[in-house]
Design a protein around this motif. Structure first.
Motif, PDB file in Angstrom:
ATOM      1  N   GLN A  79       0.622  -9.340   2.000  1.00  0.00           N
ATOM      2  CA  GLN A  79      -0.656  -8.622   2.024  1.00  0.00           C
ATOM      3  C   GLN A  79      -1.164  -8.384   0.609  1.00  0.00           C
ATOM      4  N   VAL A  80      -0.254  -8.003  -0.286  1.00  0.00           N
ATOM      5  CA  VAL A  80      -0.636  -7.713  -1.668  1.00  0.00           C
ATOM      6  C   VAL A  80      -1.129  -8.983  -2.360  1.00  0.00           C
ATOM      7  N   VAL A  81      -0.417 -10.077  -2.193  1.00  0.00           N
ATOM      8  CA  VAL A  81      -0.813 -11.343  -2.823  1.00  0.00           C
ATOM      9  C   VAL A  81      -2.198 -11.769  -2.335  1.00  0.00           C
ATOM     10  N   MET A  82      -2.430 -11.618  -1.039  1.00  0.00           N
ATOM     11  CA  MET A  82      -3.707 -12.040  -0.457  1.00  0.00           C
ATOM     12  C   MET A  82      -4.789 -10.957  -0.559  1.00  0.00           C
ATOM     13  N   ALA A  86      -8.460  -5.784   2.162  1.00  0.00           N
ATOM     14  CA  ALA A  86      -9.061  -5.679   0.833  1.00  0.00           C
ATOM     15  C   ALA A  86      -8.792  -4.298   0.243  1.00  0.00           C
ATOM     16  N   GLY A  87      -8.251  -4.300  -0.960  1.00  0.00           N
ATOM     17  CA  GLY A  87      -7.950  -3.050  -1.651  1.00  0.00           C
ATOM     18  C   GLY A  87      -6.458  -2.738  -1.712  1.00  0.00           C
ATOM     19  N   ILE A  88      -5.660  -3.418  -0.901  1.00  0.00           N
ATOM     20  CA  ILE A  88      -4.218  -3.104  -0.880  1.00  0.00           C
ATOM     21  C   ILE A  88      -3.539  -3.484  -2.193  1.00  0.00           C
ATOM     22  N   LYS A  89      -4.014  -4.526  -2.829  1.00  0.00           N
ATOM     23  CA  LYS A  89      -3.415  -4.958  -4.100  1.00  0.00           C
ATOM     24  C   LYS A  89      -3.560  -3.864  -5.156  1.00  0.00           C
ATOM     25  N   LEU A  90      -4.733  -3.267  -5.244  1.00  0.00           N
ATOM     26  CA  LEU A  90      -4.965  -2.197  -6.216  1.00  0.00           C
ATOM     27  C   LEU A  90      -4.127  -0.969  -5.877  1.00  0.00           C
ATOM     28  N   ILE A  91      -4.057  -0.623  -4.598  1.00  0.00           N
ATOM     29  CA  ILE A  91      -3.237   0.518  -4.181  1.00  0.00           C
ATOM     30  C   ILE A  91      -1.777   0.269  -4.549  1.00  0.00           C
ATOM     31  N   TYR A  92      -1.299  -0.936  -4.297  1.00  0.00           N
ATOM     32  CA  TYR A  92       0.093  -1.297  -4.620  1.00  0.00           C
ATOM     33  C   TYR A  92       0.346  -1.133  -6.122  1.00  0.00           C
TER      34      TYR A  92
END
Length: 144
Positions: A79-82, A86-92
Motif C-alpha cells: 500500500q505504501v509503495v503504491m 492515496a495519502g498512506i505513504k505520507l502517513i507512513y
C-alpha cells in the motif's frame, strides 16, 4: 479441500523464502520482501525452519497467526509503495519519524488495517479506505 491446499502453498512460500535467505540463494524481489519481513520477526524463525505449516491459529485462545501477521506487513508495505489509498505513504513516513522504528510503525498501522478488513468482512462490503485513513491519522496524533 481447496482452502487448505492454497493456504499450505502460501505458507510453504514463506518457508522457501526463509530457507533461500538463510542460504544466501538468489531471490526475486517478492521473495526478498518476504524474507525481510521474516527477518524482522525472530519469534517465527524456528517455526519456519521446522516447516510447521498445518497449525490452526485461534485468536479466541490468544494465538496469533504468524502467516496472517507477516501477510499484513507485506500488504501494508505494498500500500505504501503504491500510495493506495492515496495519502498512506505520507502517513507512513510521518508516523515512522515519530515512532523511530519500522516494525513498530507497521505494527501500529496494522491495527487500523486489521480493523478495516474486519469491518469489510463483517459488513460484506468493500474496505472503507476513508475510515482506514482516518484511523491512521489518529495514530499521528497519538504519537504526536
Amino acid at each position: 479441500m481447496l482452502y487448505t491446499s492454497e493456504r499450505d502453498k502460501l505458507r510453504q512460500f514463506y518457508v522457501d523464502c526463509w530457507q533461500k535467505a538463510r542460504m544466501n540463494m538468489p531471490m526475486d524481489p517478492m521473495e526478498q520482501m518476504v524474507a525481510r519481513v521474516i527477518e524482522m520477526h525472530p519469534e517465527y524463525h524456528k517455526m519456519l525452519e521446522n516447516e510447521k505449516l498445518g497449525n490452526e491459529y485461534k485468536p479466541e485462545e490468544g494465538e496469533t497467526n504468524p502467516f496472517l501477521h507477516m501477510g499484513m506487513h507485506l500488504g501494508l508495505q505494498e500500500q505504501v509503495v503504491m500510495d493506495r489509498p492515496a495519502g498512506i505513504k505520507l502517513i507512513y513516513q510521518q508516523l515512522g519519524e515519530k515512532i523511530g522504528d519500522v516494525m513498530a510503525t507497521e505494527h501500529a498501522m496494522m491495527d487500523c488495517l486489521g480493523e478495516m478488513m474486519w469491518q469489510a468482512q463483517k459488513n460484506q462490503a468493500e474496505p472503507d479506505e476513508q475510515a482506514y485513513l482516518a484511523c491512521l491519522k489518529t495514530l499521528l496524533l497519538k504519537y504526536g
